[in-house]
Design a protein around this motif. Sequence first.
Motif, short mmCIF file in Angstrom:
data_model
loop_
_atom_site.label_atom_id
_atom_site.label_comp_id
_atom_site.label_asym_id
_atom_site.label_seq_id
_atom_site.Cartn_x
_atom_site.Cartn_y
_atom_site.Cartn_z
N LYS A 98 -0.10 -7.04 -5.12
CA LYS A 98 -0.76 -5.81 -4.65
C LYS A 98 -1.35 -5.94 -3.25
N ASP A 99 -1.78 -7.16 -2.86
CA ASP A 99 -2.39 -7.34 -1.54
C ASP A 99 -1.39 -7.83 -0.49
N GLN A 100 -0.13 -7.91 -0.87
CA GLN A 100 0.91 -8.24 0.11
C GLN A 100 1.17 -7.04 1.00
N LEU A 101 1.50 -7.27 2.26
CA LEU A 101 1.77 -6.17 3.18
C LEU A 101 3.08 -5.47 2.81
N ALA A 102 3.02 -4.17 2.71
CA ALA A 102 4.21 -3.35 2.50
C ALA A 102 4.74 -2.83 3.83
N ILE A 103 3.81 -2.41 4.72
CA ILE A 103 4.18 -1.83 6.01
C ILE A 103 3.35 -2.46 7.12
N ILE A 104 4.04 -2.84 8.19
CA ILE A 104 3.40 -3.14 9.48
C ILE A 104 3.95 -2.12 10.46
N SER A 105 3.08 -1.35 11.08
CA SER A 105 3.51 -0.30 12.00
C SER A 105 2.97 -0.59 13.39
N GLY A 109 2.42 1.76 22.37
CA GLY A 109 1.42 1.08 23.19
C GLY A 109 0.98 -0.27 22.66
N GLY A 110 1.53 -0.70 21.52
CA GLY A 110 1.22 -2.01 20.98
C GLY A 110 0.19 -2.02 19.87
N LEU A 323 11.09 -2.08 0.09
CA LEU A 323 10.10 -1.84 -0.95
C LEU A 323 10.62 -2.11 -2.36
N LEU A 324 11.88 -1.84 -2.63
CA LEU A 324 12.40 -2.15 -3.97
C LEU A 324 12.51 -3.66 -4.18
N ASN A 325 12.56 -4.42 -3.08
CA ASN A 325 12.59 -5.88 -3.19
C ASN A 325 11.21 -6.51 -3.05
N GLY A 326 10.16 -5.67 -2.91
CA GLY A 326 8.81 -6.19 -2.79
C GLY A 326 8.56 -6.93 -1.49
N SER A 327 9.33 -6.58 -0.45
CA SER A 327 9.21 -7.23 0.86
C SER A 327 8.32 -6.42 1.78
N THR A 328 8.21 -6.87 3.03
CA THR A 328 7.42 -6.17 4.05
C THR A 328 8.38 -5.55 5.05
N MET A 329 8.08 -4.33 5.51
CA MET A 329 8.90 -3.71 6.56
C MET A 329 8.06 -3.50 7.80
N VAL A 330 8.73 -3.53 8.96
CA VAL A 330 8.09 -3.26 10.24
C VAL A 330 8.63 -1.94 10.78
N LEU A 331 7.73 -1.01 11.07
CA LEU A 331 8.09 0.24 11.74
C LEU A 331 7.71 0.12 13.20
N PHE A 332 8.59 0.55 14.09
CA PHE A 332 8.37 0.40 15.53
C PHE A 332 8.64 1.72 16.22
N GLU A 333 7.61 2.26 16.85
CA GLU A 333 7.72 3.55 17.53
C GLU A 333 8.38 3.42 18.90
N GLY A 334 8.32 2.23 19.51
CA GLY A 334 8.67 2.06 20.91
C GLY A 334 10.14 1.83 21.19
N GLU A 346 8.94 -10.20 21.34
CA GLU A 346 7.51 -10.26 21.07
C GLU A 346 7.21 -9.72 19.68
N LEU A 347 7.92 -8.66 19.29
CA LEU A 347 7.76 -8.06 17.96
C LEU A 347 8.09 -9.09 16.87
N VAL A 348 9.18 -9.82 17.08
CA VAL A 348 9.58 -10.86 16.11
C VAL A 348 8.49 -11.90 15.97
N GLU A 349 7.97 -12.38 17.10
CA GLU A 349 6.95 -13.42 17.06
C GLU A 349 5.66 -12.93 16.41
N ASN A 350 5.19 -11.77 16.82
CA ASN A 350 3.89 -11.28 16.35
C ASN A 350 3.88 -10.97 14.86
N HIS A 351 4.99 -10.47 14.34
CA HIS A 351 5.02 -10.03 12.94
C HIS A 351 5.86 -10.96 12.06
N ARG A 352 6.29 -12.08 12.62
CA ARG A 352 7.06 -13.07 11.87
C ARG A 352 8.23 -12.40 11.13
N ILE A 353 9.00 -11.61 11.89
CA ILE A 353 10.15 -10.91 11.32
C ILE A 353 11.20 -11.93 10.92
#
Length: 646
Positions: A98-105, A109-110, A323-334, A346-353
């Motif tokens: 339950k406390d695992q990240l589902a979304i990183i957005s 502008g970062g 989400l059906l696999n219980g993983s984390t997704m990254v949404l990127f507006e830029g 930089e996105l890969v490094e910061n969010h450990r994609i």
Amino acid sequence: MQRAAWFPADEQVRKMRMYGLMMKNGIEEYDDFYQRSVKDPAWFWDEVVRDLKLQWDQPYSKVLDLSKGFAWPQWFVDGKMNVATNCLDRWADDPKVKDQLAIISEGDGGEVKQWTYHELRETVARFAQGLSELGVTFGDRVAIYLPMIAENVIAMLATARIGAIFTPCFSGYGAEAVATRLKDCEAKVLITADGFWRRGKVVKMKEEADRAADLSPSVEKVIIVQRTGREIPVHERDVKWEDVIHKEKTLSSVITDADTPFMIIYTSGTTGRPKGTVHVHAGFPIKAAFDAGYGMDLKQEDTLFWMTDMGWMMGPWMVFGALLNGSTMVLFEGTPDYPQPDRLWELVENHRISHMGISPTVIRTLMKFGETWVDKHDQSSLKAFGSTGEPWNPEPWFWLFDHVGKGKVPIWNYSGGTEVSGGILSSNLMKPIAPCSFNGPMPGMDAEVVDEHGKPIRGEVGELVMKHPWVGMTHGFWKDPERYKKAYWSRWEGTWVHGDWVHAEEEGYWYITGRSDDTLKIAGKRLGPAEMESVLVDHPRVLEAATIGVPDPIKGEVAVCFAVLKPGDSGDEVLVKELMDMIGDHLGKALRPSKIHVVSELPKTRNGKILRRVIKSAYTGQEAGDLSALENPKAVEEVRRENEAE
């Protein structure tokens, strides 16, 4: 035979989810597993949903019913399940997850926002309650016209939670394109934003949404997300996002049948209006979850990012695949190169994609900046690259493989479509991978390459077809079953004709050479446009290329090529001759194009797909059909001017 560039280690293979599914069923060889999956698809998809541990409100009595024919299969007969429950509730109710990240957005502008599975479930449940109080009921359509922000996912899942149907719209559409979709599905509610950020500047959305709603009599309410905080026009039908989210009440998922529609996603038609592909609770999400989880080997501890928009199939695919696999997704507006060319790295490094989806066009754009921008950032979290939407050519493939992945990260090539809910063909992470190739059809996908008589062929180009239905296959086009049958089932009895032109080698590697309606036939020889384009982009001065066929009184059809050169290069007659000679040397003099035009850009969608049909229609003066996916209209005018100048 194409030489493989990446080889899986035995230890890697034994840890893969696909391997685990094989072992669970006592099958040691992948090829045996694939053959059983297509000979007994009911067995295969039953095993998949069991292994995914999906929650059913009522168990299904039968996996597959084909009584209405191959075009109208019914999967998981009598079964009841809601995709929102399976994406959220089962994880949010699990103390370990339950406390695992589902979304990183991450915004343009970062700025970064995060939601755990528990937080996302609560937010979705409150927004579902708010939609219900606005009058949205079972089966109503809700259009979502938002940038790549978390509210997009929240709106999708909340709509599904109450048994309504959402329609995602590309964030770059103008009012007319949005209105076409609103009117076709008779949307009751439109969810939009005041605007979004792109390259540091505000792109207005509310005004386009208002115009679209004005053109669509069915729209009763417009819900607005305050993304930029700018002043916007206000109408009586408008409701603020924060006023819809209920402060106190949450709404549990309603019980839906396995084949209850939950999404209508539109594809651009070559002619006429866009096609509204209908997807159901136990269809698209399961196919996406299998392809991501077993095809790409996405695990619960992994983080998935795909450079896309929610209006394209890969947007919802990422949502349900993660989400059906219980993983984390990254949404990127830029955008990939703003504010600097290292934004994605930089996105890969910061969010450990760990799993990153990217198109060949984006790589061609980034590689011109060099490897220094990549090397500034730690890319060690990467386990697999994903790629879909267009064929590769060797130079960008090797640049991604060698310079970003350091020769260790496989490129999972993937191709299918909106009507498919995912892939027909893919690379196989259990086998060696050759540059630009596929290893063949995915499990459960009974694909074949056939000649003009529908007979299987190898070693030459043919039509890609499916010989049996699969989970995720569209339930037709919205309120237009005849158009659906004509589009996919009319050529050969009981056979889905996908529209891709494919070369399947005897040795096992498959290559997509283009859409079959893009295929050229020059002096009796069939040629996929990608074959000629790959020759052109091998020239050190050419960044990207497109090839079309135009009528010719002698050969029947001739090729015309368009080349975009690397920055600072304007081209000359010597270059054009070099390119002509290269094509003649590689493909034969008979296949040399009649013209090669140097242009500043090619017509594309925002996710980088080159629109050859638009190039052809502009160049030959024909009706272009649906242009709603077009990112750069000026490119069409440039193509048109090239023909007029001759």
